[in-house]
Design a protein around this motif. Structure first.
Motif, PDB file in Angstrom:
ATOM      1  N   LEU A 134       0.759  -1.247  -0.120  1.00 10.17           N
ATOM      2  CA  LEU A 134       0.133   0.056  -0.097  1.00 10.17           C
ATOM      3  C   LEU A 134       0.719   1.156  -0.055  1.00 10.17           C
ATOM      4  O   LEU A 134       0.538   2.192  -0.769  1.00 10.17           O
ATOM      5  N   TYR A 135       2.006   1.265   0.507  1.00  9.96           N
ATOM      6  CA  TYR A 135       3.084   2.331   0.487  1.00  9.96           C
ATOM      7  C   TYR A 135       3.232   2.500  -0.944  1.00  9.96           C
ATOM      8  O   TYR A 135       3.533   3.705  -1.404  1.00  9.96           O
ATOM      9  N   PHE A 136       3.942   1.581  -1.455  1.00  9.13           N
ATOM     10  CA  PHE A 136       4.202   1.665  -2.965  1.00  9.13           C
ATOM     11  C   PHE A 136       3.053   2.063  -3.750  1.00  9.13           C
ATOM     12  O   PHE A 136       3.330   2.771  -4.803  1.00  9.13           O
ATOM     13  N   ILE A 139      -5.050  -2.261   8.419  1.00 13.85           N
ATOM     14  CA  ILE A 139      -4.271  -2.018   7.587  1.00 13.85           C
ATOM     15  C   ILE A 139      -4.958  -1.051   6.395  1.00 13.85           C
ATOM     16  O   ILE A 139      -4.628   0.131   5.908  1.00 13.85           O
ATOM     17  N   LEU A 140      -6.105  -1.740   6.030  1.00  9.41           N
ATOM     18  CA  LEU A 140      -6.761  -0.911   4.813  1.00  9.41           C
ATOM     19  C   LEU A 140      -7.593  -0.046   5.331  1.00  9.41           C
ATOM     20  O   LEU A 140      -7.762   1.086   4.682  1.00  9.41           O
ATOM     21  N   PHE A 141      -7.924   0.026   6.684  1.00 12.38           N
ATOM     22  CA  PHE A 141      -8.612   1.303   7.313  1.00 12.38           C
ATOM     23  C   PHE A 141      -7.530   2.486   7.318  1.00 12.38           C
ATOM     24  O   PHE A 141      -7.809   3.718   7.008  1.00 12.38           O
ATOM     25  N   THR A 142      -6.145   2.259   7.869  1.00 12.67           N
ATOM     26  CA  THR A 142      -5.422   3.201   7.715  1.00 12.67           C
ATOM     27  C   THR A 142      -5.054   4.028   6.599  1.00 12.67           C
ATOM     28  O   THR A 142      -4.546   5.126   6.499  1.00 12.67           O
ATOM     29  N   TYR A 143      -5.075   3.359   5.421  1.00 12.50           N
ATOM     30  CA  TYR A 143      -4.922   3.765   4.143  1.00 12.50           C
ATOM     31  C   TYR A 143      -6.158   4.395   3.338  1.00 12.50           C
ATOM     32  O   TYR A 143      -6.142   4.657   2.018  1.00 12.50           O
ATOM     33  N   PHE A 148     -10.086   0.468  -5.562  1.00 14.75           N
ATOM     34  CA  PHE A 148      -9.011  -0.247  -5.321  1.00 14.75           C
ATOM     35  C   PHE A 148      -9.222  -1.313  -4.099  1.00 14.75           C
ATOM     36  O   PHE A 148      -8.803  -2.439  -4.075  1.00 14.75           O
ATOM     37  N   PHE A 149      -9.849  -0.673  -3.097  1.00 15.42           N
ATOM     38  CA  PHE A 149     -10.124  -1.538  -1.892  1.00 15.42           C
ATOM     39  C   PHE A 149     -11.190  -2.606  -2.238  1.00 15.42           C
ATOM     40  O   PHE A 149     -10.780  -4.033  -1.733  1.00 15.42           O
ATOM     41  N   ILE A 174     -11.072  -4.190  -5.228  1.00 17.01           N
ATOM     42  CA  ILE A 174     -10.500  -5.262  -5.932  1.00 17.01           C
ATOM     43  C   ILE A 174      -9.490  -5.902  -5.269  1.00 17.01           C
ATOM     44  O   ILE A 174      -9.458  -7.059  -5.304  1.00 17.01           O
ATOM     45  N   ILE A 175      -8.640  -5.153  -4.188  1.00 19.38           N
ATOM     46  CA  ILE A 175      -7.634  -5.943  -3.385  1.00 19.38           C
ATOM     47  C   ILE A 175      -8.428  -6.917  -2.291  1.00 19.38           C
ATOM     48  O   ILE A 175      -8.064  -8.107  -2.292  1.00 19.38           O
ATOM     49  N   GLY A 176      -9.745  -6.452  -1.807  1.00 19.17           N
ATOM     50  CA  GLY A 176     -10.435  -6.905  -1.073  1.00 19.17           C
ATOM     51  C   GLY A 176     -10.825  -8.595  -1.727  1.00 19.17           C
ATOM     52  O   GLY A 176     -10.819  -9.458  -1.217  1.00 19.17           O
ATOM     53  N   SER A 177     -11.440  -8.344  -3.073  1.00 20.70           N
ATOM     54  CA  SER A 177     -11.781  -9.363  -3.685  1.00 20.70           C
ATOM     55  C   SER A 177     -10.842 -10.308  -3.989  1.00 20.70           C
ATOM     56  O   SER A 177     -10.948 -11.589  -3.994  1.00 20.70           O
ATOM     57  N   LEU A 178      -9.526  -9.731  -4.432  1.00 21.63           N
ATOM     58  CA  LEU A 178      -8.491 -10.513  -4.876  1.00 21.63           C
ATOM     59  C   LEU A 178      -7.895 -11.712  -3.559  1.00 21.63           C
ATOM     60  O   LEU A 178      -7.512 -12.787  -3.682  1.00 21.63           O
ATOM     61  N   MET A 179      -7.949 -11.063  -2.588  1.00 22.19           N
ATOM     62  CA  MET A 179      -7.577 -11.625  -0.962  1.00 22.19           C
ATOM     63  C   MET A 179      -8.365 -12.570  -0.735  1.00 22.19           C
ATOM     64  O   MET A 179      -8.121 -13.873  -0.388  1.00 22.19           O
ATOM     65  N   ILE A 180      -9.689 -12.469  -1.038  1.00 24.15           N
ATOM     66  CA  ILE A 180     -10.938 -13.271  -0.588  1.00 24.15           C
ATOM     67  C   ILE A 180     -10.837 -14.605  -1.461  1.00 24.15           C
ATOM     68  O   ILE A 180     -10.639 -15.736  -0.989  1.00 24.15           O
TER      69      ILE A 180
END
Length: 399
Positions: free
Chosen positions: A151-153, A195-199, A207-208, A210-216
């Motif tokens: 998430l930093y990158f 982590i997601l909340f802080t960003y 993005f959230f 997409i990333i949430g779906s990919l991780m699930i």
């Protein structure tokens, strides 16, 4: 045989370098104090005090309960690591080194787990080298660190490194799943959510999603692979809880834990201030089993498989406070530092909070600090993250 010899050589090599770091750090500490080139601020004083108090409780327990000298081995390491704080202040770790080394480590951990499980065919990844639970917990931490760095990158619009770090996140989680250490899975949804909340303000809602779906999808896919044993381990946990609470069966993994927790609480009620000491807990647990207060299966265990209850039973309320001190004192520093608007500092702050929070979860079902791997992993990274924040703050002030 060959693998075992290689592992021993690697461990010995790591210990040699660790001793060298401690010696160099201690020598440099003396040099800095004599030259008055290093001023310890309030935050460092509190961190050092929490470390000393933690070790002091082990030392007090050793004296009061006439314990074995080996009881001081693990806690003494955190005292020996403290000079590294000053060493890293003078010879600063580059922020980029931290960003690249953690995801690479996470990928390596995942590959080792795959090698163990699918090539060596061991039931639990990492078990040929260290305790599987410890290995699985550390792998999960590396995965969560990699997510923070991803998430930093992404915030910096460096998409290639973002993708690599997301892959590293999955490799770290895979290492945890292949270890079958369920304790590492409990806190992961909360850590990911944090982590997601802080960003949330720097990244788009798209993005959230997409990333949430990919991780699930990734986690579900990994879970459905029979050799990972994720589904079977979850079902086993459910069956063991039912067996314990409805059928009074304690000769299972979870059942034994519940009995050990009961044993530790009962001990704490009898000796609440300084506890029973290491050997006293072992003898008392055998006595409880003999009197049928707890199931005979757990009489052989020398710790409670819960770091909080274990410290409470062995070193009493003072020991528990010392344990909470080494967790909450640095956590307070990281939370306080989160007010910074510097993206690099905030990223290290989040790494520190994730690190401590994860270990706090691991401590619920495992004696994480009863193992050398847990002590070195936790305390060394606290010092690295702490020193990194101080370094970045100084650079920010000078610019």
């Amino acid at each position: 045989m060959v693998l075992g010899i290689v592992n021993i050589k690697i461990i010995n090599l790591i210990n040699i370098y660790k001793i060298r770091l401690i010696v160099i750090g201690s020598g440099y500490l003396i040099f800095l104090i004599k030259k008055k080139k290093y001023l310890i601020d309030t935050n460092e004083k509190l961190l050092i005090f929490s470390y000393l108090f933690y070790f002091g409780m082990f030392l007090l327990s050793f004296i009061v309960h006439r314990g074995n000298a080996s009881e001081l081995d693990n806690p003494s390491r955190l005292i020996l690591l403290l000079p590294l704080l000053l060493l890293f202040y003078q010879y600063q770790i580059r922020f980029k080194v931290l960003l690249y080394s953690i995801p690479i480590g996470s990928v390596i951990v995942g590959l080792v787990a795959l090698y163990d499980r699918f090539y060596l065919n061991v039931p639990r990844a990492f078990s040929p080298r260290i305790m599987a639970i410890q290995g699985g917990d550390i792998a999960m931490s590396l995965g969560m660190f990699s997510l923070v760095i991803a998430l930093y990158f992404l915030s910096k619009k460096e998409y290639r490194f973002t993708v690599f770090c997301l892959i590293a996140t999955l490799f770290g989680m895979l290492g945890s799943f292949l270890s079958t250490a369920r304790g590492g899975w409990i806190g992961s949804p909360f850590i990911i959510g944090f982590i997601l909340f802080t960003y949330r303000k720097t990244l788009s809602k798209r993005f959230f999603i997409i990333i949430g779906s990919l991780m699930i999808i990734s986690v579900v896919s990994i879970s459905l692979i029979p050799k990972t044993q994720v589904i079977s381990r979850i079902n086993l946990a459910k069956n063991e809880m039912v067996a314990y609470f409805e059928k009074d069966r304690a000769n299972t993994s979870l059942g034994a834990r519940f009995e050990m927790w009961k044993s530790a609480v009962l001990m704490a009620k009898e000796k609440p201030i300084l506890g029973w000491g290491q050997q006293g807990v072992i003898e008392k647990r055998k006595q409880q089993a003999k009197e049928k207060i707890i199931h005979p299966t757990v009489a052989r265990f020398d710790h409670a498989h819960n770091q909080y209850l274990d410290d409470l039973s062995k070193r009493g309320v003072l020991g528990l406070l010392a344990l909470l001190g080494i967790l909450l004192m640095p956590l307070w520093f990281f939370i306080k530092s989160s007010k910074s608007h510097n993206l690099e500092i905030r990223s290290v702050v989040i790494l520190g909070i994730v690190h401590i929070s994860s270990v706090m979860f691991y401590n619920l079902s495992q004696g994480f600090f009863t193992h050398n791997s847990g002590n070195i992993f936790y305390f060394f990274l606290i010092i690295v993250f702490y020193a990194m924040i101080k370094t970045l703050n100084l650079k920010s002030e000078n610019n």
